[in-house]
Design an enzyme around this catalytic site. Structure first.
Site, PDB file in Angstrom:
ATOM      1  N   ARG A 162       0.871  -1.185   0.000  1.00  0.00           N
ATOM      2  CA  ARG A 162       0.000   0.000   0.000  1.00  0.00           C
ATOM      3  C   ARG A 162       0.898   1.223   0.000  1.00  0.00           C
ATOM      4  O   ARG A 162       1.693   1.414   0.910  1.00  0.00           O
ATOM      5  CB  ARG A 162      -0.923   0.002   1.226  1.00  0.00           C
ATOM      6  N   HIS A 167      -7.449   0.684  -6.335  1.00  0.00           N
ATOM      7  CA  HIS A 167      -7.653  -0.164  -5.153  1.00  0.00           C
ATOM      8  C   HIS A 167      -8.354  -1.452  -5.598  1.00  0.00           C
ATOM      9  O   HIS A 167      -9.506  -1.710  -5.246  1.00  0.00           O
ATOM     10  CB  HIS A 167      -8.493   0.595  -4.119  1.00  0.00           C
ATOM     11  N   GLN A 191     -10.153  -4.041  -3.067  1.00  0.00           N
ATOM     12  CA  GLN A 191     -11.471  -3.627  -2.588  1.00  0.00           C
ATOM     13  C   GLN A 191     -12.542  -4.031  -3.592  1.00  0.00           C
ATOM     14  O   GLN A 191     -13.614  -4.527  -3.216  1.00  0.00           O
ATOM     15  CB  GLN A 191     -11.488  -2.108  -2.372  1.00  0.00           C
ATOM     16  N   ASP A 209     -17.337   6.962  -1.514  1.00  0.00           N
ATOM     17  CA  ASP A 209     -16.057   6.880  -0.798  1.00  0.00           C
ATOM     18  C   ASP A 209     -15.771   8.282  -0.254  1.00  0.00           C
ATOM     19  O   ASP A 209     -16.429   9.255  -0.645  1.00  0.00           O
ATOM     20  CB  ASP A 209     -14.959   6.408  -1.774  1.00  0.00           C
ATOM     21  N   CYS A 233     -16.533   1.606   0.666  1.00  0.00           N
ATOM     22  CA  CYS A 233     -15.342   0.805   0.987  1.00  0.00           C
ATOM     23  C   CYS A 233     -14.921   0.952   2.443  1.00  0.00           C
ATOM     24  O   CYS A 233     -14.236   0.081   2.967  1.00  0.00           O
ATOM     25  CB  CYS A 233     -14.200   1.187   0.056  1.00  0.00           C
TER      26      CYS A 233
HETATM   27  N1  NVA Z   1     -10.003   6.669  -1.497  1.00  0.00           N
HETATM   28  C1  NVA Z   1      -9.637   6.250  -0.164  1.00  0.00           C
HETATM   29  C2  NVA Z   1      -9.896   4.799   0.009  1.00  0.00           C
HETATM   30  C3  NVA Z   1      -9.615   4.268   1.391  1.00  0.00           C
HETATM   31  C4  NVA Z   1      -9.850   2.797   1.509  1.00  0.00           C
HETATM   32  C5  NVA Z   1      -8.183   6.590   0.112  1.00  0.00           C
HETATM   33  O1  NVA Z   1      -7.352   6.380  -0.768  1.00  0.00           O
HETATM   34  O2  NVA Z   1      -7.887   7.093   1.197  1.00  0.00           O
HETATM   35  N1   CP Z   2     -11.382  -0.097   2.489  1.00  0.00           N
HETATM   36  C1   CP Z   2     -10.113  -0.169   2.919  1.00  0.00           C
HETATM   37  O1   CP Z   2      -9.177  -0.411   2.148  1.00  0.00           O
HETATM   38  O2   CP Z   2      -9.958   0.047   4.248  1.00  0.00           O
HETATM   39  P1   CP Z   2      -8.583   0.187   5.028  1.00  0.00           P
HETATM   40  O3   CP Z   2      -7.969   1.520   4.603  1.00  0.00           O
HETATM   41  O4   CP Z   2      -8.957   0.181   6.472  1.00  0.00           O
HETATM   42  O5   CP Z   2      -7.673  -0.937   4.648  1.00  0.00           O
END
Ligand code: NVA
Ligand code: CP
Length: 306
Positions: A102, A129, A132, A224, A264
């Site tokens: 990540r 992502h 997800q 989201d 998500c």
């Molecule tokens: N769009 C969000 C998704 C978190 C799971 C982010 O990147 O923070």
């Molecule tokens: N939806 C998701 O990826 O959650 P986290 O950021 O908690 O892993």
């Protein structure tokens, strides 16, 4: 799923429609106990952003398979002190069997993939992502018995979630309509990629600034956060701009009467979604969160060829 053995999942577009459906179906077989594969292999987790669901579901999935997990906190490895990613990737490849990353830049993920033979999984970047979306499609499949021919409306920021949903939806023949404010539309190269895939699956891709047009008749309404990880400084200024895209009772009244709501998570109540809708009957967000475990377990099984 022999075709997936040894491969990477850097983008949703790394999978064919058949492979994506195969992972979803395997996730359901794992969830119901129809199959119970075992391994003693090692999964590495290299996360430079916060995570609850992805981190814990990958860890639980690997333990349930009988494998081990090695948590690679960038601050307690040499990565935080500037060791080149190419060197880190080549060294980790000698210890680990599979690695989920990540991070911010998609290019960093690609650099890892080029320098390591083991499967590399995108556990979220600024661009995509895909893990997800595996769980999202599983949730949709469980609820409707299919993904093909349905319409998913995504309201909010044209971010990593919107990108992977556009490509994933197109791959399984699901119409995807994204409603985002001007200046926050999904990246043009992702939209072009989704449109190209959609031509072959007869799915329809729509990008609009009008949330009502996107949600009208939708089977799935998805949202989201309005400011993603790394965009915290912009969060306050974005609220008035994004408020017309809030998933609330009024917007939901335009969706199909049997529609479901997905998010998500983490959710910001009364921003992108109201408490009433998030906690309401049509919300399937807790099943969706659970499915991260099953979908990622299926992904590990497929990429390791278990
Ligand atoms: N769009 C969000 C998704 C978190 C799971 C982010 O990147 O923070
Ligand atoms: N939806 C998701 O990826 O959650 P986290 O950021 O908690 O892993």
């Amino acid at each position: 799923m022999e075709s997936l053995k040894g491969r990477d999942l850097l983008s949703m577009a790394d999978l064919s429609g058949a492979e994506l459906s195969g992972i979803v179906k395997m996730a359901i077989e794992l969830k119901t106990g129809k199959i119970d594969p075992r391994t003693r292999k090692n999964l590495g987790l290299l996360f430079t952003k916060a995570s609850t669901r992805t981190r814990v579901s990958f860890t639980a999935a690997m333990y349930q398979l009988g494998g081990q997990v090695i948590d690679l906190n960038p601050n307690s490895t040499q990565i935080g002190r500037g060791e080149p990613l190419q060197d880190t990737a080549r060294v980790l490849d000698r210890y680990l069997d599979i690695l989920a990353i990540r991070t911010f830049n998609q290019q960093d993920l690609e650099l890892f993939a080029v320098n390591a033979k083991m499967p590399i999984i995108n556990a979220l970047t600024d661009l995509e992502h895909p893990c997800q979306v595996l769980a999202d499609l599983q949730t949709i499949y469980e609820y409707f018995g299919t993904c093909q021919g349905l319409k998913l409306a995504y309201c909010g920021d044209g971010n990593n979630m919107a990108h992977s949903l556009l490509i994933g939806g197109a791959l399984v023949g699901m119409d995807v309509a994204v409603a985002a404010p001007a200046g926050f539309a999904p990246a043009t190269q992702i939209v072009a990629q989704a449109e190209k895939i959609a031509q072959g699956t007869k799915a329809k891709i729509t990008i609009t600034e009008d949330p009502a047009a996107a949600v009208r008749g939708a089977n799935i309404v998805y949202t989201d956060v309005w400011a993603s990880m790394g965009q915290e400084a912009e969060a306050i200024d974005r609220i008035p701009l994004f408020m017309p895209y809030q998933v609330n009772r009024q917007l939901m009244s335009l969706a199909d009467a049997k529609s479901i709501v997905l998010h998500c998570l983490p959710a910001h109540r009364e921003e992108e979604i109201t408490e009433e809708v998030l906690e309401g009957d049509r919300s399937k967000v807790w099943d969706q969160a659970e499915n991260r475990l099953h979908a990622q377990k299926a992904l590990i099984v497929a990429l390791l060829g278990l």
